[in-house]
Every structure is written in C-alpha cells, then in structure tokens.
Design a protein around this motif. Structure first.
Motif, short mmCIF file in Angstrom:
data_model
loop_
_atom_site.label_atom_id
_atom_site.label_comp_id
_atom_site.label_asym_id
_atom_site.label_seq_id
_atom_site.Cartn_x
_atom_site.Cartn_y
_atom_site.Cartn_z
N THR A 146 49.75 88.39 27.88
CA THR A 146 51.09 87.46 28.73
C THR A 146 50.20 86.53 29.40
O THR A 146 50.72 85.30 29.71
CB THR A 146 51.72 88.33 29.71
OG1 THR A 146 50.75 89.25 30.39
CG2 THR A 146 52.83 89.24 29.09
N GLY A 149 49.44 83.78 27.17
CA GLY A 149 50.96 83.22 26.95
C GLY A 149 51.18 82.29 27.92
O GLY A 149 51.79 81.19 27.67
N MET A 150 50.96 82.47 29.23
CA MET A 150 51.12 81.43 30.59
C MET A 150 50.39 80.25 30.18
O MET A 150 50.85 79.32 30.53
CB MET A 150 50.96 82.23 31.44
CG MET A 150 51.92 83.09 32.31
SD MET A 150 52.22 83.68 33.82
CE MET A 150 50.58 84.80 33.81
N ALA A 151 49.01 80.48 30.00
CA ALA A 151 48.02 79.43 29.65
C ALA A 151 48.73 78.33 28.55
O ALA A 151 48.78 77.47 28.90
CB ALA A 151 46.78 79.74 29.10
N HIS A 247 40.70 82.09 39.98
CA HIS A 247 41.95 81.79 40.75
C HIS A 247 41.57 80.46 41.52
O HIS A 247 42.57 79.71 42.11
CB HIS A 247 42.48 82.88 41.75
CG HIS A 247 43.06 83.75 40.89
ND1 HIS A 247 44.44 83.71 40.38
CD2 HIS A 247 42.86 85.13 40.67
CE1 HIS A 247 44.86 84.71 39.82
NE2 HIS A 247 44.02 85.53 39.99
N ILE A 252 44.72 77.99 40.75
CA ILE A 252 44.17 78.06 39.32
C ILE A 252 45.05 77.12 38.33
O ILE A 252 46.26 76.69 38.77
CB ILE A 252 44.64 79.46 38.84
CG1 ILE A 252 43.95 79.87 37.37
CG2 ILE A 252 46.23 79.60 38.65
CD1 ILE A 252 44.06 81.44 37.25
N ASP A 253 44.15 76.50 37.64
CA ASP A 253 44.72 75.59 36.53
C ASP A 253 44.65 76.17 35.04
O ASP A 253 43.47 76.37 34.48
CB ASP A 253 43.84 74.53 36.57
CG ASP A 253 44.33 73.28 35.49
OD1 ASP A 253 45.24 73.72 34.75
OD2 ASP A 253 44.06 72.11 35.51
N LEU A 254 45.79 76.54 34.58
CA LEU A 254 45.71 77.46 33.31
C LEU A 254 45.53 76.39 32.13
O LEU A 254 45.32 77.03 31.08
CB LEU A 254 47.06 77.98 33.27
CG LEU A 254 47.42 79.07 34.27
CD1 LEU A 254 48.80 79.58 33.81
CD2 LEU A 254 46.70 80.32 34.14
N GLY A 376 43.74 83.30 32.19
CA GLY A 376 45.00 83.35 32.85
C GLY A 376 44.80 83.85 34.44
O GLY A 376 45.54 83.81 35.35
N THR A 377 43.12 84.49 34.56
CA THR A 377 43.14 84.66 36.01
C THR A 377 41.54 84.48 36.38
O THR A 377 41.37 83.62 37.03
CB THR A 377 43.24 86.46 36.12
OG1 THR A 377 42.52 87.03 35.04
CG2 THR A 377 44.58 86.75 36.09
#
Lengths: 391, 136
Positions: A146, A149-151, A247, A252-254, A376-377
C-alpha cells in the motif's frame, strides 16, 4: 591499503533454487558462500571479512556471532548493516572500506531466505508491531504494497505517469526472464497483461509486484593483492554511495527517493555520470521503485521517468538503458524479500560477458542500485558503479 | 464499534498523551519552541534541531489527502472495514500523517478535503485518529 587502492568483486553466486522447503536458511547461506568462493577460486580459509544483514526468520540478533559460528569463519571484520533490500549493495561499499583500511582482504557477503516456503509475503498483512513507527503506520494497514501504491499514486498525480508506462518496466523484465532458465516467470508479458492483472494496491497491479521466492546469493570482495593471484575475471568497484530517506518529520515526498544522494555519491567517486552507464541493475520490488530510481539516479529528469521507459528503453540488448537482464525481482528472483544481492550479481555477469547470450550488453560500466524498506515511509538506498576488466 | 479489531498501537511514555488525547477527541501535534517546527509522529526531541523544548499543540483536525492507496484485502483486518483506504493526509498545520480515510474508495482522491475522527480500539483510554471526507 590506501584510500584510492582498487577493490574488486572476484566472485558471485546466485542460488538456482526459487523454492527450498527442504533446506534451512542457514544451509542456503552456506551453499551460496561456497558457490561464490568457488567462482572466485578462493577457499573458505581465505575469508577474513564477513558481511550479511539480519535474519528475518530469527529475531534473536547477534547475527555476526550466529553466522560465523554456523559457517565456521574466523573474521577480523564483520558488518551486519540491515537496510532491507539495499543492504547487500551497502555491504559491497563497507567491505571496500574495510579492505582499504587493512581490516580484511577477502570479504564474503551472503543473503538467504525462504519467504516462499514459509508463506511470508512481504508486507501484505498487518504484521505485529516491532518499531516505534509501526504504531503510527502499520496500525492503519500501511503495508509495503500500500505504501508503494501511495508513491505511485502521487507520482501519477504530479507528473502524469500512467499505469501503461509502469507496465513497460515489467514488460522489459519479462522479455529478459525468458532467457533465464532459473527465472520464476519466463513468459513474456504485454502492457495489456500488466494493466489487466488485478489491482493489488491501487494503482499497482499484481504484475507491478515482484515475485516471492526462496533462495540467496553471495559476493566475494577482494583487495588488489588478492586479485592479482586469481585466475578469475574481476570487476572493479569504481564508486559507492548510500543514503537514507525518511519522513523528514512529516515532510515526506513520495515522488523522490534517497537514490538522489546514493547515486550522486557513487558517480562522484567513480568520476562518471549516468551517461557512461552501459547496463543498470535497478532494484524492482515494484515497477514504481524502478521508475523513481531511474529519475533519481539521473537517467532522466524528475517526472520524466514514464516517457523515458516507453518504447523498450530498458530492453536488452538494444535499449538505451538495458536493465535487470536476469528478469530481476519482477520475474526471476527476490530471495528473502530482498533484491540488492541479485542486482550486483547480474551487473557482474554483464561486465564479465556471462549474461544470457540474448541479453548480453556490450557493457564496460554498470551500476547496481538497491532500495530497502519502503519509499512510502523510510528506506535505504545504495548504489555501486562497477567497471569491467577490459574497459 | 465494540467489535472493531483495528490493531492497537503500542503506547509509550513518549506517545501516551497523543493516544489519550485522541480518546478525548483531540488530535495533537508536536511543536518545537526552539526552531518552530511542527512535526509528526511525536518525539521527545525535535527531529530538526534536537531541542527538548517541545510542546503539544492541538491541531485543527482538517487537511487534505496527499496520497492514498486502496487495499481490497488485508490479512488480520476486520472484514467489515474492507476495502481499506490508506492515505497520507497533510494537515493544516503542515505535517503529513499516515492514516486511513474512512470512506469508500470512489470518494477519495488526491487533494480531497478531510477532517479527523477517532476510531475506538480494544484498549482502555486510547483511540486512533482517522479521517473522513468533508463535503465540498
């Protein structure tokens, strides 16, 4: 040895297994160690440096002790840096520093794992909370897939990247995998196959994700003095860089990864740039991992990765930037849910002209790049620039 | 929501106030008196300047979706709450928080305006901040 003395990769070995229900993970470590020593023409007693990351199956810790005991090693240098899939590329750089410092001459790096036999898909469920951050992330179902996926979602939003462009990455990898007898998935796929496969974590499809495989790999890094006594073709480590992305306290910049810094550091040390790279191994946990790394390593501008990969750019032998000619993690192998090791191995094969004939590139300069953890993190990034002997 | 089996966060001395405030319906962020940074997740030392002069501040609870993904399945997650929208929400005070947007997937997109709500968990005295879309 001095700061600028050359350091070489003298031996590599990728375990042929992709499913090992009847072996222990420790056994796989030993088998790949033996394989890489055999490839280099060295003996176990020659090893005086040992590097590996944590062992996910054992939460015990004390990794260097447990491993040296099992393998019967007497190392004067150990390093168990664990930054996920990028670890093994970091280990190459750390081994080089140790060799230049005179702490060892023959460094063994091993990776092994059996997630397929153990039914352990990386980050597809809410595993138990282990780190402080898990209480602010995992409790929301923020699994690896997930988060990637967000990235991808954010990259698409900012830059207009499409699922079809991400699919190009899988298509190129599958084209290469057909020539690798050990690859898990050898059938070439089309862009349609990828975008019509089921959504796993919007916008990522099943075929945007890497395989889950058992296996392992090992590397032997040696000093110039040792290299001179070997008959085997060695690959020179021209540059190394590593970095951590996270972060940034809530900023944070995905769409960006620490490859911006690891790549810059590696290229600077090598006094080379992306334009000199003939072959690239790029960690491919997901297609978006590759796309962002390509941009961050400087092969194209930020945001232009989608158009860059279109039209077979990544496809060997004739694409502009042939990548992952073994089929990569997307199609061939992702032992221990970690991809950095196999990235170095295939780059060495390319520089030694030992890749599959159909995908062999006329490569003198190669890079291997790893991404560990989650973009993502927080994630590790590690890059090596490698040079072939005849360059 | 008594049958709710969301995972329970680990409460530590460093984070206890964050979780207990959520149970009282307040979203807290950390602010550094030294450098002015507003940050998340809570830490006792400012992650920018290492100052220990940091305070809790109540956030407005509104923000917008920075990114999101949707999981149709989630091992160990209550069936009734699937599909699950996992998101980064950028709150008005600045930080991007990993969270859930409690809505059906078609009601969320990047830039969607959201506000905080608090989900009960199987643990006394704490709750978990989540977000829901705001109309318009």
């Amino acid at each position: 040895m001095a700061e600028n003395d050359p350091v070489y990769i003298a031996g590599v070995y990728e375990h042929p297994t992709r499913k090992a229900p009847d072996k222990s993970t420790m056994q796989l470590h030993a088998e790949v160690a033996k394989g890489a020593l055999g490839d280099a023409g060295l003996k176990k007693d020659d090893v005086d440096g040992y590097l590996t990351a944590g062992m996910p199956e054992y939460e015990y810790g004390l990794t260097p002790l447990v491993m040296a005991d099992y393998l019967g090693l007497d190392p004067s240098f150990t390093d168990t840096t664990d930054s996920g899939g990028s670890s093994y590329i970091s280990h190459v750089g750390h081994a080089a520093s140790a060799i230049r410092d005179g702490n060892c001459d023959v460094a063994l790096i091993t990776l092994a794992g059996r997630p397929r036999s153990r039914g352990q898909a990386t980050g597809s469920g809410v595993r138990k909370l282990r780190t402080m951050q898990d209480s602010f992330e995992r409790i929301y179902g923020a699994t690896n897939v997930t988060m990637y996926g967000m990235a991808a979602q954010r990259h698409m939003h900012e830059h207009g990247t499409t699922s079809e462009q991400l699919a190009e990455i899988r298509v190129a990898a599958s084209h290469h995998a057909q020539y690798n007898e050990h690859a898990m998935y050898r059938d070439p796929v089309s862009i349609e196959d990828v975008v019509e496969s089921r959504i796993v974590a919007d916008p990522l499809h099943l075929l945007d994700c890497c395989v889950i495989s058992d296996g392992g790999g090992a590397l032997i890094v040696v000093s110039d003095d040792v290299r001179r006594e070997l008959d085997r073709e060695c690959v020179e480590l021209l540059g190394f860089g590593e970095a951590v992305g996270h972060h940034q306290a809530g900023r944070i910049d995905l769409t960006r990864t620490a490859a911006e810094r690891s790549g810059m550091r590696a290229f600077e040390e090598a006094r080379l740039g992306p334009e000199h790279v003939d072959y690239a191994s790029i960690y491919d946990s997901f297609t978006i991992t590759v796309l962002e790394a390509i941009e961050d390593l400087g092969f194209c501008k930020k945001g232009e990765g989608g158009s860059f990969v279109e039209g077979g750019t990544l496809r060997a032998p004739d694409g502009e930037l042939p990548f992952n000619t073994d089929g990569g993690g997307l199609c061939s192998n992702h032992p221990a849910n970690r991809g950095g090791m196999t990235k170095v191995i295939e780059a060495v094969r390319q520089l030694r002209r030992e890749a599959s004939d159909e995908v062999q590139v006329d490569a003198d300069i190669a890079i291997a790049h790893g991404t560990g953890g989650s973009i993502g993190t927080r994630h590790g990034a590690a890059t090596v620039v490698l040079g072939g002997e005849s360059r | 929501m008594s049958e709710n089996r969301r995972p329970v966060p680990e409460v530590t001395p460093e984070t206890e106030r964050y979780w207990s405030a959520a149970a009282e319906g307040r979203l807290l962020v950390r602010e550094c008196n030294e450098c002015g940074l507003t940050y998340h997740y809570p830490r006792a030392l400012c992650p920018d300047c290492f100052s220990e002069d940091v305070v809790w501040k109540e956030a407005s609870g509104v923000g917008e979706v920075y990114s999101y993904s949707v999981s149709e399945t989630m091992e160990g997650w209550p069936e009734a709450e699937l599909p699950l929208v996992v998101a980064y929400v950028e709150i008005a005070e600045g930080p991007r928080l990993l969270t859930n947007v409690d809505c059906s997937p078609e009601d969320v997109e990047i830039g969607s305006r959201v506000e905080v709500q608090f989900a009960d968990v199987d643990s006394e005295g704490i709750a978990v901040p989540v977000f829901v879309p705001v109309d318009g």
